[in-house]
Each structure stands twice: as C-alpha cells, then as structure tokens.
Write an enzyme that holds these catalytic residues in place. Structure first.
Site, PDB file in Angstrom:
ATOM      1  N   GLN A  36      -4.990  -1.598   9.821  1.00 23.17           N
ATOM      2  CA  GLN A  36      -4.655  -2.898   9.233  1.00 23.17           C
ATOM      3  C   GLN A  36      -5.112  -4.024  10.175  1.00 23.17           C
ATOM      4  O   GLN A  36      -4.800  -4.003  11.363  1.00 23.17           O
ATOM      5  CB  GLN A  36      -3.138  -2.976   8.995  1.00 23.17           C
ATOM      6  CG  GLN A  36      -2.676  -4.235   8.304  1.00 23.17           C
ATOM      7  CD  GLN A  36      -3.213  -4.376   6.884  1.00 23.17           C
ATOM      8  OE1 GLN A  36      -3.242  -3.429   6.107  1.00 23.17           O
ATOM      9  NE2 GLN A  36      -3.664  -5.579   6.540  1.00 23.17           N
TER      10      GLN A  36
ATOM     11  N   ASP B 295     -11.323   2.168   3.744  1.00 29.38           N
ATOM     12  CA  ASP B 295     -11.518   0.726   3.648  1.00 29.38           C
ATOM     13  C   ASP B 295     -13.005   0.356   3.579  1.00 29.38           C
ATOM     14  O   ASP B 295     -13.344  -0.802   3.314  1.00 29.38           O
ATOM     15  CB  ASP B 295     -10.901   0.024   4.881  1.00 29.38           C
ATOM     16  CG  ASP B 295      -9.598  -0.687   4.545  1.00 29.38           C
ATOM     17  OD1 ASP B 295      -9.357  -0.956   3.348  1.00 29.38           O
ATOM     18  OD2 ASP B 295      -8.831  -0.981   5.490  1.00 29.38           O
TER      19      ASP B 295
ATOM     20  N   LYS C 218       0.830  -1.202   0.000  1.00 31.22           N
ATOM     21  CA  LYS C 218       0.000   0.000   0.000  1.00 31.22           C
ATOM     22  C   LYS C 218       0.870   1.259   0.000  1.00 31.22           C
ATOM     23  O   LYS C 218       0.591   2.220  -0.709  1.00 31.22           O
ATOM     24  CB  LYS C 218      -0.929  -0.008   1.229  1.00 31.22           C
ATOM     25  CG  LYS C 218      -2.012  -1.077   1.127  1.00 31.22           C
ATOM     26  CD  LYS C 218      -2.737  -1.327   2.440  1.00 31.22           C
ATOM     27  CE  LYS C 218      -3.615  -2.563   2.316  1.00 31.22           C
ATOM     28  NZ  LYS C 218      -4.285  -2.930   3.575  1.00 31.22           N
TER      29      LYS C 218
END
Ligand code: NAD
Length: 278
Positions: free
Chosen positions: A96, A119, A52
């Site tokens: 994460q 997300d 990322k």
C-alpha cells in the site's frame, strides 16, 4: 443530462462473477490469497486497505495483513516481500502506498514477483502492458476500461485525453486506451493550453487530485468524462476532480465520485487476485 456511469453497480456485478470463479478454484484445492503490506500509519491508506479486505472477505479470498512500523528499514521490507514471494499459499502481494519517505518504493515494487504483482506496478508488468501483452494491469485504469466496456462505449478511433501522468493512474491509463485503439493525449502540470486540448476529447479522464479542476468550458459537448480524483471539498465531503454539477450538463456519460471509479478499482484488484491464483 449525462448518463451516470454507475461504478458501484458494475463493481458489484464484477465481484459476483468472480465469486463463482473463486469457488471453482477452491474445488481444485486452490485457495486464492492476498497479502497486504502497509508501512506506517497513513489514515487514507487504512480506509483503502479496509475496503480491499472487505472485498476479499465477500468473495472468499483469503487475506493476510502485514502492518509494519514506521521505522521499518528497506532491508526489512524487502525481506518480507521476498518471504511472501516464496510462500506457495500467497497468490497476490500488494504494497500500500504511500510508504515513509526513507523507503524506496520503486525497489520494493521491483522486488514483488511479477506473477504475484496484482497491482501491476512491477516494471515487468508495466513493460508487458506497453507491449500489449497479457499482464496484471494497474487496477484503476483497468477499472476505467471495464466500465467503458460495460457501457459499450467505443474507444477505437476516438480522441482520448488523460490529465495526470502518475505511474499508477495517468501513464497506464494512456497505455490502456492506446491498446484499445484510441488516439491518446496525456496532459500534466506543465501542459500549455490545457483547455484547448481537453476540448477536443471524446473521452476525458481526470486524474489530478484537485477538486473541481475540470469545468464545463474544458469539456466537448457529448464527451465521456471519467473522474478518477478523490478529494475533499470545503465541507469535508469526498469529491472528484470534475465539477460534476456543471459538467453533467455537457457530457454524454460521466462517473460520479464517490460511486464511480473507486469501487471499480477494488473490483479489478479482486479480478487480478483470481487471475494470479489461476
Ligand atoms: P499524482 O499526484 O501522482 O498525479 C497527479 C497528476 O496531475 C500529475 O501527473 C500532475 O502533473 C497532474 N497535474 C497536477 N496539476 C495539474 C494541472 N494544473 N494541470 C494539469 N495536470 C496537473 O496523483 P495520482 O496518484 O495519479 O492520483 C490522482 C487522483 O486520483 C488523486 O485524487 C487520487 O486520490 C486519485 N486516485 C483515485 C483512485 C481510485 O481508485 N479512484 C486510485 C488512485 C488515485
């Protein structure tokens, strides 16, 4: 033989398009920025986070990483999220997963401001997806939809079957396909007669986490097969949930692993960051 859905290529094209959008934003003095929070020392997470950050760098998106100690408390985690929610220079916040077991990840996702939730895990954004409203869509299903679109694969009226009902892949995948007018069935570990259901799928999405789970006899000839899984085979090589060599012979389209859904997930995260910055 099935046509290979080249996620790597489509992801590259998507990133190139985004690059010019980032430049336009910068001309308006908006410098898109992603903040990534990682708690503890999970090996796979480190690889995902590195991918990322590399994508951000390529696109000129600013990137700040917060590596929290394994013993971080829920209060400390929420405090950091709240600080990032307040910061004007941060457009996207990503926590994460997985996080250590003592932390409540759902509360953390709920705390990320919906406007910065790149997300798409905040219940507000999940709800908007269900209602068919414009929102941040979870990057993996979003990437699958983009891949289908790029290859002009029709979803309207088609029988789509999703195997896996996780909050990050299976459920939003179901919703995305439904929003594009497919007739969707979702299967999971308690599903009976799985093969009979998957055999009827025009579009079959596997998001299980078990190598070679989807075999030739589970696939309708001519089906579009999307493999979300990331596993390791006996040789330690990365592989998906679909027995690729077998299924390639019956499907019309198929995604490889690696090089299919994985790169699309990262590309769609970049798309969501640019959207957040806008
Ligand atoms: P998960 O473990 O949360 O969910 C797995 C799902 O599979 C569950 O809903 C379960 O009911 C179902 N399942 C398990 N055994 C089954 C069986 N025998 N029959 C039918 N269904 C069964 O996993 P997840 O987070 O949704 O991830 C799934 C896979 O996708 C993993 O391999 C993960 O690494 C991968 N993944 C890939 C990407 C990507 O970018 N390509 C992103 C996220 C996850």
């Amino acid at each position: 033989m099935a046509v290979i859905l080249n996620g790597k290529e489509v992801a590259k094209k998507t990133r190139e398009n985004l690059k010019s959008k980032v430049e336009e934003l910068k001309k308006k003095n908006i410098f898109p920025k992603l903040a990534v929070i990682m708690v503890g020392d999970d090996g796979a997470s480190k690889i995902y986070v590195r991918n990322k950050s590399k994508a951000c760098e390529e696109l000129g998106i600013e990137y700040e990483e917060f590596l929290l100690d394994e013993n971080t408390t829920q209060q400390q985690l929420l405090q950091l999220i709240n600080e990032l929610n307040e910061r004007k220079d941060v457009h996207g916040i990503l926590l994460q997963s997985p996080v250590p077991k003592h932390l409540d990840i759902n509360e953390a996702f709920r705390t990320i401001s919906p406007e910065k939730d790149v997300d798409g895990f905040n219940p507000v954004n999940v709800g908007k997806l269900v209602l068919g409203q414009d929102t941040f869509i979870s990057c993996t299903p979003f990437g699958v939809m983009k891949l289908l679109e790029e290859y002009n694969i029709e979803t309207e009226g088609k029988n789509a079957v999703v195997i896996g009902r996780s909050n990050i892949v299976g459920k939003p995948m179901l919703q995305c396909l439904l929003n594009k007018h497919a007739t969707v069935t979702i299967c999971h570990s308690k599903t009976e007669n799985l093969k009979e259901i998957t055999k009827k799928a025009d579009i079959l999405v596997a998001a299980i986490g078990k190598a070679k789970f989807v075999t030739k006899d589970m696939v309708k000839p001519g089906a579009v097969v999307i493999d979300v899984g990331i596993n390791r085979n006996e040789q330690g090589k990365v592989c998906g949930d679909v027995d690729f060599n077998e299924v390639e012979g019956v499907a019309s389209y198929i995604t490889p692993v690696p090089g299919g859904v994985g790169p699309m997930t990262v590309a769609m995260l970049m798309e969501n960051i640019v959207k957040a910055a806008k």
